[in-house]
Each structure stands twice: as C-alpha cells, then as structure tokens.
Enzyme design. Structure first.
Site, short mmCIF file in Angstrom:
data_model
loop_
_atom_site.label_atom_id
_atom_site.label_comp_id
_atom_site.label_asym_id
_atom_site.label_seq_id
_atom_site.Cartn_x
_atom_site.Cartn_y
_atom_site.Cartn_z
CB SER A 1 -0.92 0.00 1.23
OG SER A 1 -0.17 -0.16 2.42
CG ASN B 1 -3.95 -5.03 12.76
OD1 ASN B 1 -3.35 -4.92 11.69
ND2 ASN B 1 -4.30 -6.18 13.29
CG HIS C 1 -43.20 19.83 -12.08
ND1 HIS C 1 -43.35 18.50 -11.76
CD2 HIS C 1 -43.96 20.51 -11.19
CE1 HIS C 1 -44.20 18.38 -10.75
NE2 HIS C 1 -44.58 19.59 -10.37
CB SER D 1 -15.88 24.49 -29.50
OG SER D 1 -15.84 23.63 -30.63
CE LYS E 1 -20.88 25.37 -28.04
NZ LYS E 1 -21.33 24.01 -27.79
CG ASN F 1 -18.41 24.68 -24.90
OD1 ASN F 1 -19.49 25.09 -25.33
ND2 ASN F 1 -17.54 24.02 -25.64
CD GLU G 1 -20.59 20.97 -20.01
OE1 GLU G 1 -21.43 20.63 -20.83
OE2 GLU G 1 -19.47 21.41 -20.35
CE1 TYR H 1 -6.14 -3.64 8.58
CE2 TYR H 1 -5.15 -5.80 8.21
CZ TYR H 1 -5.35 -4.49 7.82
OH TYR H 1 -4.78 -4.03 6.67
CD GLN I 1 -2.74 -2.63 1.87
OE1 GLN I 1 -2.05 -2.83 2.88
NE2 GLN I 1 -2.43 -3.16 0.71
CE LYS J 1 -4.29 2.85 4.67
NZ LYS J 1 -5.14 1.64 4.62
#
Ligand code: ARG
Length: 468
Positions: free
Chosen positions: A23, A110, A156, A277, A283, A285, A290, A317, A322, A325
């Site tokens: 790890s 641990n 709506h 673009s 454009k 954007n 987004e 444990y 592991q 993370k």
C-alpha cells in the site's frame, strides 16, 4: 531483503505478491500522521517506564530526521517495504539502531493504521468545512446584491412563481450549512483514539491510552479494541458527507449550465472559467460546472466501493481494509479542487437581471396571486378561485400577453367580483414581495435570511475573501 515479519518464513516473498500486497504507493500520504503517532506512542512508553528517557530522545531525533528526509524528497519509498508504517520504522532503525526496534512495543500496524487514517480523515473534515464556508460566503455576497432581482421560481422546471435571485442562491447556502454540520458532527463522533488497541485484544504492557489520546488531540479513548481496529465508519462518513456535498454542488452546477445557455442567459461565466470548442469558434462552454456535475459520479463510486469492502468482514482487522484509502483520498482531492473552482467560478460570474426579469413575463407567474386575490378580497372558495384563474390564464394566452399585463376589463368580463385594484396584485414584483411567511421569498424575508447566514458564518469565524 528480509521482511519485518519474515521470522517464520523459509522462502522470500514473490515479487508479484510484493506488488499486490503493498500500500506504500498511496499510504505514504499519511507520513505526518504516522510519525506524530509514533512519537506520541514512544513518549507514552517512556512515561510508563517501558522505554528509557535516552531511548525516547533518540526515537524523537530519529523521527525528526525521517520527517525531514520525506519532506525534502530524499526518503526512498520502496514497494518491498510494503507500507509506510514499515518503511518509516525501518528507516528509523537504520538511523538510531536498537531503540528503533523497541518502538513497536504494545502496538500493531492494525491500531497504527487505524490511528493514521482516522487522524487524516478528521483533519480533512475540518479543512472541507473551511472551504464550504468560503463558497457560502461568496453566495451570500452575490445574494446581497440581488434581493430585488426577479427570477422565475420553478417546479418541474416550469415557471411557477416569481422569486428573487438572492432567495434562490440562499437555498444552496442552506444546503451547504447542513453539509458543514454533517462534517462537524462526524468529527465529534469519531474523535476517539485507536492507538493502544494493538492487534485486536489490547496489550499486557502497562500502557496509558489516555496520554496518547490527549497528546494527539483526541477527546477520548475507544471503548472496545476489537471494534476499533476494524472500524472504518469514520471513512464511510466522510465519503457519504462528500457525496451529499457533491450532490449539492452538482445541482448548483446544473443550474449554472442551464442559466448560461442561450435559452436562459441568466448568468455568464467569466472567460477565465470557461472553455472554447476546437471546431466551433463561437462557442463558450461551461466545462467547469459540467465537470463538477460529472465528478459527482466518482465520489458516489468511492462510497459504494468502501461500503462493499466492509460488508462481509469478520472481526477484526482484515487486509481487505487496506482498500479503504485510495477512494477516500480520491474523494477528498476531488471535493477540494471542486469547492475551490466553484468558489472562483461564482466569484467571477456575471448575473443578468434584465434577462431574468424578461423571463418573469413568461408563464403567468402571478396566477396564484389572482387566485389568492379572489379568496382574500372576493370571498371565493380556493377551488373556485383556481378555476376562474385558469380561465384568466387561457384568455391571456389568447391575447398573447402575460397574466401580469392583462387589461382589467378582461378580468372583469370573466368574473364581475374582481375589482380594479387587482392589477396591483398581479405584478411580478408584488407577487414576489407578497410571500412574507417565514422562510418566504419576499425581500424582507430574504434579507432576514442573509442576516441569518452572515451571523452563522461570523460565529464560525469566517472572514470574507479579498476581492477578485
Ligand atoms: N497497510 C495496511 C493497511 O493499510 C496496514 C495494516 C496492516 N496490518 C496487518 N496486520 N497486515 O491496512
């Protein structure tokens, strides 16, 4: 290279296992927590007479050097060391010799990893709250200038009733306040020291868990060691809290995307936070909102990932843990940059009140006000008032005007109980300002909400950001 745990093994670990098991490539991020935890542990061992004063001093000095090596980039992170705990302990022992070998007394990886990871998560909870407050502060500042900026309120995604733009932004401020509270309550609940639980069952050494807890800033010691070494609720909580926060960010992002389209033109993002673009020269954007919306997906994924890792684990444990993370690191890094860029995009965004006002003249936003007028001033039951208003709306459609502009004579022709003063009730501004009930959109109520959030942020020690 001999592993720290290789005593009972006759053969060396395969390279493949080393790579699969390690790890260290990602848990090295926890080096500060690990070193601070080790020093606190050693100080406690010395206080309890388990280490000598000289041994403690040499561990402290050695750890200071390890920290320096890591921060200056000369520390060698090797897959063969498996994880940061062993890499740091190994280097300490290379530097100081025998005393380094005593550091792991009354401790296990641990409780060590439970400590490091928990402290990282607690710290990040606090940092995220600071960033949320900045976004709230920016929204409140924009709101301050727009308490009389009329905006079509929607349900709506259809025009419903007029509101003001500040009121709309304050809805997000309300969401972000709840987010702050969620991160804060997670800190409250999880501010408990795992160190001293050792592998799973505690230790026969005469340790003092209160002492390490106190020196590491925890408010208490965990109750049951078996639970503590395998508890990852704190990690799940930050993943859930980031997910909910990101959901709020994503909803705001969605509105900014809509609002910056030609169909709305309610806001314009600054050039600094817009993109072009590669083929369409005209454009501009909204990539920033987004991506904020898009990154919400990975944050949800990290939450589902860890929930799934944890669901089948017997006590205590297990190495599965592991896998806790990387998802947390990813969600934390994602929310950090997301909140920063959201804050800046908002700060540099242009609001277009004229276009909002124009949109308020579409969709008969004050229809409910005509119905309310019939109820209040003409004694008409609401159901009937609803019906009469429907006919007025249909007439306005025929005439090609908004209900707020319909001539009085037309309303009189529909229902003779309607008096001339009705026109005052149908203006968009009047409609917005009529909603004075608690938490409503009327300018007076909106101003109260601004005061409420100003006070909240002030009480939380928030200082306005310098101007852009
Ligand atoms: N690298 C491990 C983890 O992140 C540390 C704990 C390992 N403990 C053990 N008994 N193998 O979970």
């Amino acid at each position: 290279m001999k592993k720290m745990w290789s005593g009972r093994f006759a053969q060396d670990a395969s390279k493949l296992l080393e790579q699969f098991n390690a790890s260290i490539m990602f848990d090295r991020k926890l080096y500060r927590e690990d070193i601070e935890g080790s020093v606190a542990h050693a100080q406690m061992l010395a206080h309890q007479g388990i280490l000598s004063q000289a041994e403690l001093t040499s561990i402290e000095k050695g750890m200071a050097q390890v920290l320096e090596e890591i921060e200056s980039g000369v520390f060698e992170w090797k897959i063969a060391d498996e994880d940061l705990h062993m890499a740091i302990e190994k280097r300490l022992t290379e530097i100081i010799g025998e005393a380094g070998k005593k550091l792991h007394t009354a401790r296990s990886r641990n409780d060590q990893v439970a400590l490091d990871f928990r402290r990282y998560v607690l710290r990040k909870n606090g940092e995220i709250v600071e960033q949320i407050k900045e976004v709230m502060g920016v929204l409140v500042d924009i709101a301050r200038n727009h308490t009389s900026t009329l905006l079509p309120g929607m349900t709506h995604l259809q025009h419903a009733q007029p509101i003001n733009f500040a009121f709309h932004l304050l809805a997000y401020v309300s969401m972000f306040k709840r987010d702050c509270e969620r991160f804060e309550s997670s800190v409250e609940r999880n501010n408990i020291s795992p160190i001293g639980c050792a592998a799973l069952a505690g230790t026969p050494h005469n340790i003092n868990r209160e002492m390490t807890a106190q020196s590491l800033g925890f408010h208490s010691v965990s109750i049951n060691c078996l639970d503590t070494v395998s508890d990852r609720d704190f990690a799940l909580e930050i993943l859930f809290n980031i997910s909910t926060l990101m959901m709020h960010v994503s909803r705001l992002a969605e509105e900014i995307i809509l609002w910056s389209s030609y169909e709305f033109r309610f806001v314009e993002l600054s050039d600094e936070y817009s993109t072009g673009s590669s083929i369409m020269p005209q454009k501009k954007n909204p990539d920033v909102p987004e991506l904020l919306r898009g990154k919400t997906g990975r944050v949800y994924g990290n939450l589902m990932g860890l929930l799934t890792v944890m669901k089948g684990l017997p006590l205590a444990y297990n190495k599965d843990t592991q896998e806790d993370k990387e998802g947390v690191f990813d969600s934390v890094e994602t929310i950090e940059i997301s909140l920063e860029i959201l804050r800046e995009a908002l700060r540099t965004m242009t609001v277009k009140p004229d276009n909002m006002a124009r949109a308020c003249k579409l969709g008969h936003l004050s229809a409910t006000d005509l119905a309310d007028y019939l109820v209040e001033h003409c004694g008409v039951p609401f159901r009937e008032a609803h019906h009469i208003t429907g006919r007025a709306v249909a007439r306005a459609e025929q005439l090609g005007c908004d209900l707020s502009d319909i001539p009085y004579a037309e309303l009189y022709a529909i229902d003779a109980r309607i008096k001339e003063d009705v026109c005052g009730y149908l203006s968009i501004e009047h409609s917005m300002n009529a909603r004075t009930s608690a938490g409503g959109t009327a300018e007076v109520r909106t101003l109260e909400q601004i005061m409420f959030f100003d006070e909240y942020l002030r009480a939380k020690g928030y200082n306005s950001l310098p101007d852009v």
